[in-house]
Design an enzyme around this catalytic site. Structure first.
Site, mmCIF file in Angstrom:
data_model
loop_
_atom_site.group_PDB
_atom_site.id
_atom_site.type_symbol
_atom_site.label_atom_id
_atom_site.label_comp_id
_atom_site.label_asym_id
_atom_site.label_seq_id
_atom_site.Cartn_x
_atom_site.Cartn_y
_atom_site.Cartn_z
ATOM 1 C CD GLU A 226 -2.934 1.193 2.300
ATOM 2 O OE1 GLU A 226 -3.263 0.110 2.808
ATOM 3 O OE2 GLU A 226 -3.435 2.287 2.636
ATOM 4 N NE ARG A 304 -9.512 -0.156 8.858
ATOM 5 C CZ ARG A 304 -10.780 -0.218 8.448
ATOM 6 N NH1 ARG A 304 -11.673 -0.926 9.117
ATOM 7 N NH2 ARG A 304 -11.158 0.435 7.370
ATOM 8 C CD GLU A 706 -8.469 -4.844 5.288
ATOM 9 O OE1 GLU A 706 -9.412 -4.131 4.895
ATOM 10 O OE2 GLU A 706 -7.503 -4.411 5.919
HETATM 11 N N1 MTE Z 1 -6.092 -11.613 -1.495
HETATM 12 C C1 MTE Z 1 -5.032 -11.956 -2.243
HETATM 13 N N2 MTE Z 1 -5.092 -13.096 -2.946
HETATM 14 N N3 MTE Z 1 -3.910 -11.182 -2.316
HETATM 15 C C2 MTE Z 1 -3.811 -10.018 -1.582
HETATM 16 O O1 MTE Z 1 -2.786 -9.332 -1.656
HETATM 17 N N4 MTE Z 1 -4.899 -8.484 0.012
HETATM 18 C C3 MTE Z 1 -5.874 -8.379 1.088
HETATM 19 C C4 MTE Z 1 -7.245 -8.861 0.609
HETATM 20 N N5 MTE Z 1 -7.147 -10.128 -0.047
HETATM 21 C C5 MTE Z 1 -4.916 -9.634 -0.763
HETATM 22 C C6 MTE Z 1 -6.055 -10.472 -0.774
HETATM 23 C C7 MTE Z 1 -6.009 -7.037 1.618
HETATM 24 S S1 MTE Z 1 -4.936 -6.498 2.791
HETATM 25 C C8 MTE Z 1 -7.009 -6.204 1.214
HETATM 26 S S2 MTE Z 1 -7.210 -4.674 1.880
HETATM 27 C C9 MTE Z 1 -7.956 -6.611 0.174
HETATM 28 O O2 MTE Z 1 -7.718 -7.916 -0.327
HETATM 29 C C10 MTE Z 1 -7.831 -5.596 -0.976
HETATM 30 O O3 MTE Z 1 -8.638 -5.912 -2.030
HETATM 31 P P1 MTE Z 1 -10.215 -5.590 -2.050
HETATM 32 O O4 MTE Z 1 -10.359 -4.206 -1.544
HETATM 33 O O5 MTE Z 1 -10.548 -5.772 -3.455
HETATM 34 O O6 MTE Z 1 -10.853 -6.590 -1.130
HETATM 35 N N1 HPA Z 2 -7.628 0.694 5.653
HETATM 36 C C1 HPA Z 2 -6.645 0.294 4.832
HETATM 37 N N2 HPA Z 2 -5.778 1.092 4.305
HETATM 38 C C2 HPA Z 2 -5.862 2.388 4.605
HETATM 39 C C3 HPA Z 2 -6.855 2.867 5.451
HETATM 40 C C4 HPA Z 2 -7.790 1.970 6.002
HETATM 41 O O1 HPA Z 2 -8.698 2.323 6.767
HETATM 42 N N3 HPA Z 2 -6.663 4.190 5.566
HETATM 43 C C5 HPA Z 2 -5.578 4.473 4.821
HETATM 44 N N4 HPA Z 2 -5.100 3.398 4.233
HETATM 45 MO MO1 MOS Z 3 -5.258 -4.006 3.079
HETATM 46 S S1 MOS Z 3 -4.138 -4.009 4.791
HETATM 47 O O1 MOS Z 3 -6.126 -2.552 3.523
HETATM 48 O O2 MOS Z 3 -4.087 -3.488 1.939
#
Ligand code: MTE
Ligand code: HPA
Ligand code: MOS
Length: 751
Positions: A226, A304, A706
């Site tokens: 990120e 958070r 998550e």
């Molecule tokens: N799933 C896979 N296969 N690879 C990833 O890197 N990242 C996770 C989750 N699932 C991830 C994953 C994290 S930390 C987040 S915040 C969300 O996917 C981000 O994607 P989304 O917002 O589309 O759920």
């Molecule tokens: N979640 C994940 N990533 C972020 C957030 C959050 O709430 N705020 C800033 N980056």
């Molecule tokens: Mo997920 S820790 O918000 O990339």
């Protein structure tokens, strides 16, 4: 619908940064990083390295034409160290050479003299010394002091949860190519293309429009990309700015493990007060977040933690405070759950202490305190469409909890050296970036004149299958087959000013933008269609690649509609912007309505402990999960299982270790254990909770990335119960991960 990448993934044909064809004159970068955790740089001698044949140039802070600053939230992190180093692995210089091997040889020739300064590695020590990233934050509700006085039971305790390595399969990396007139193109393995663009522009001292960032897909991010994909891209960009040649930098695993931040370790303390009916009347917690040497995303992660400090319980009197403690570790960063898991571990620990001291099952206290409709979270948001009780009771009913519990009890009666434990773990996770201004996204859709469609959004595909979901949204509204829709790379020139793909919100935010763009296109196309089929606009729908009139298939295909629209000069491209409505948060009061909605669920975990060896197996994790109305249940269950495995790893196996000099000891896969096929539960059962979904979720399909990670917390308490079963003198400890070593000590302590 399967993940649209599955075919190329399985065949090894999917492209990542490292697969890109590079230009013939491309050079290779390698970071020279600090071999000490804290100190003054007395001297650095680059002469031997520079003299090595094939070394093009070595870059340092002196070569930065803009600002030597990459801090996202707080400007406290230099790209390259100037005269001090603050963590082991901190970037100092960037070697650019003809090959990676030459760069590596050059690195070994650099001589550095550092005058060491005292170091801090733990959050507790940082707090004692007043070493903080920023001011502490507190969320309060009611009055805990008054409430404790009236409580039948009051208990206090301490917890620790360790960090966690992301271990994305694809390490950090980038490939940067010069364009005309000082512009550059960065292909990066980042969750935040705009963050890379903005920071590189600042470091290079050029406007953002001169930098194009392109992301194909990531081999996993999990939060680790990120913010922390940015420095490598900036280093290579500086080199490109000076050399006018392409530079590629892929970190090897050792360098990635050593130089990047991880999940934050937390040292916390709590005080919990209960009535005789087991209502939690008051709860206080103090969280010491080990932020590392710079802010990175720590303040947002700390926030958070406070948002999730009461998990899925309603507590009338709450006082929670978090300190972001500055230490000499690499800056810790986002990791699936983003501080939420660390918060939830503490309230669950507090409940475990209370249950143990009062002499009731932990689940009795959990059950007596679950959130209800219209309860207030400590941050002011009123809980609506609450599924906490529904998830809890359907898990208990569908998986026959009482029977499972009886089985565990009778097993424990019969067996001396094997003991079983069982736990329930409810979750409530808020969906939205907690920083309200980040909750927006855009989509750009082109319908090409042959009827095929290209979709660009700000979403980054990292294995979570967001591209598949975007395709489903577009396909559904346009009424065309999947093979007509292509998901383009994520590119700052096509979709600008994006928030990182994070906070589990990517599909919601970008999907809503795709929905809006497709609806606008359909609006325009319907003008053409109504003439073609001689019908009222409102009778026209789109399905199966044809125009339908009053639900009946017409003879006009999608392709002929698009051809006609071309002739009539109708715009076949559309850009849409979505910003989550309703949400707001006032930091001066620490109150508001920060989340679009919450995701709920409950997991039942059973473990078997080998009391001779301290090893354990997870028999099963049975989950009722709130997907809303899942738009792709295969993908969503994949997310549940992946997150669960990661949560289990964090709670049981993964032990990050720094020595007192601040050097990472768990610096390879031989010394850092992640879950494998033997350590995941023997069975995982996931049943979707039946609900109506939520209007702010894309197609009512709730965010899923998550929340399920936190089911892994249940494993800790199931193991703990089994330990207690074998050794009644075991004193409850909350020190994650609960590795077999710690289990073994627990089994035989105080005997
Ligand atoms: N799933 C896979 N296969 N690879 C990833 O890197 N990242 C996770 C989750 N699932 C991830 C994953 C994290 S930390 C987040 S915040 C969300 O996917 C981000 O994607 P989304 O917002 O589309 O759920
Ligand atoms: N979640 C994940 N990533 C972020 C957030 C959050 O709430 N705020 C800033 N980056
Ligand atoms: Mo997920 S820790 O918000 O990339």
């Amino acid at each position: 619908m399967k993940n649209i990448d599955s075919f190329t993934h399985v065949r090894g044909e999917s492209l990542f940064v490292d697969d890109l064809m590079i230009r013939q004159d491309a050079l290779f970068g390698l970071c020279f990083d600090s071999p000490k955790a804290h100190g003054k740089i007395i001297s650095i001698d680059y002469s031997k390295a520079e003299a090595l044949e094939g070394v093009e140039r070595i870059f340092t802070y002196k070569d930065v034409l803009g600002e030597n600053q990459i801090g996202g939230i707080i400007p406290d992190e230099p790209l390259w160290a100037v005269d001090e180093v603050h963590f082991w692995g901190q970037p100092i210089a960037f070697i650019v050479a003809e090959t990676e091997v030459i760069a590596k040889k050059a690195k070994a020739l650099i001589k550095i003299d550092i005058e060491e300064l005292p170091i801090i590695t733990t959050a507790k020590e940082a707090k004692e010394k007043g070493s903080f990233i920023n001011a502490p934050r507190s969320f309060n509700l009611g009055n805990t002091n008054d409430s404790f006085k009236n409580c039948k039971y009051v208990f206090e305790g301490e917890t620790f949860s360790n960090g966690q390595e992301h271990l994305y399969l694809e390490t950090q990396g980038c490939y940067v190519v010069p364009q005309e007139n000082g512009s550059i193109k960065i292909t990066s393995s980042t969750q935040g293309p705009t963050q890379v663009q903005k920071t590189a522009a600042k470091v290079l001292g050029i406007p953002m429009h001169k930098i194009e960032v392109d992301v194909i897909r990531l081999g996993g991010g999990f939060g680790g990309k990120e913010d922390q994909a940015t420095p490598w891209a900036c280093m290579a960009a500086v080199a490109v700015q000076h050399l006018n040649k392409p530079v590629k930098y892929m970190l090897n695993r050792h360098d990635d493990l050593r130089m990047t931040g991880k999940r934050h370790p937390y040292s916390s303390s709590f005080k919990i007060g209960l009535s005789k009916e087991l209502r939690i009347e008051a709860f206080e917690a103090e969280f010491l977040q080990n932020s590392g040497a710079a802010a990175d995303l720590s303040p947002a992660i700390a926030e958070r933690t406070l948002f999730h400090a009461t998990n899925s319980y309603f507590i009338k009197n709450v006082k929670t405070t978090v300190y972001s403690c500055k230490t000499n570790l690499p800056p810790n960063t986002a990791f699936r759950g983003f501080g939420g898991p660390q918060g939830m571990f503490v309230i669950e620990s507090a409940i475990a202490v209370a249950a143990n001291k009062i002499g009731v099952d932990k689940s009795k206290i959990q059950e007596a305190n679950l959130l209800d409709e219209n309860d207030q979270f400590p941050y002011g948001q009123i809980a609506t469409e609450v599924q906490a009780k529904k998830a809890w009771f359907s898990a208990k009913e569908k998986f026959e909890f009482e029977k499972l519990e009886k089985k565990v009890k009778s097993f424990n009666k019969k067996n001396k050296l094997y003991k079983k434990g069982i736990s329930l773990m409810p979750i409530a996770f808020g969906i939205s970036f907690t920083n309200t201004p980040m909750n927006h996204a855009r989509a750009l859709i082109h319908i090409y004149q042959d009827g095929s469609v290209g979709v660009s959004t700000g979403a980054v595909e990292m294995g979570q299958s967001v591209n598949t979901k975007m395709l489903q949204v577009a396909q559904d509204i346009l009424g065309i087959s999947a093979d007509k829709v292509k998901l383009e790379t994520t590119n700052t020139t096509r979709v600008a000013n994006t928030s990182p793909s994070a906070a589990s919100s990517t599909a919601d935010l970008n999907g809503k933008a795709v929905e809006m763009a497709c609806n606008s296109l359909i609006e325009r196309l319907t003008n053409v269609a109504s003439k073609m089929v001689s019908s009222d606009r409102n009778k026209i729908t789109y399905k199966d690649d044809f125009i339908f009139v009053s639900e009946k298939k017409s003879t006009i295909s999608w392709e002929s509609l698009i051809a006609q629209a071309m002739l009539e000069r109708v715009a076949l491209s559309e850009n849409a912007h979505y910003a989550t409505p309703i949400i707001h948060f006032d930091k001066s009061k620490e109150k508001g309505h920060p989340f679009a909605y919450h995701v709920y669920g409950t997991a039942i975990t059973t473990v078997t402990l080998d009391c001779l060896r301290g090893t354990y197996e997870i028999d099963s994790v049975k989950i009722v999960h709130d997907f809303g109305k899942s738009m792709n249940i295969g993908i969503d269950i994949g997310q549940v299982e992946g997150a669960l495995a990661q949560g289990i790893g964090w709670m049981t196996l993964e032990e990050i270790s720094y020595n007192s000099d601040g050097k990472l000891l768990s610096n390879a896969l031989s010394t850092y254990k992640v879950p494998d096929i033997f350590s995941v539960p023997k069975t995982i059962e996931t049943i979707p909770l039946e609900t109506d979904g939520h209007d702010l979720a894309i197609k009512k399909s709730k965010a899923v990335g998550e929340p399920p990670l936190m089911y892994g917390i249940g494993v800790y308490f199931a193991i703990q119960q089994a330990v207690k079963e074998f050794n009644p003198n075991y004193k409850l400890k909350f020190d994650a991960p609960f590795t077999p070593e710690k289990v073994l000590i627990g089994l035989y302590e105080n005997q």
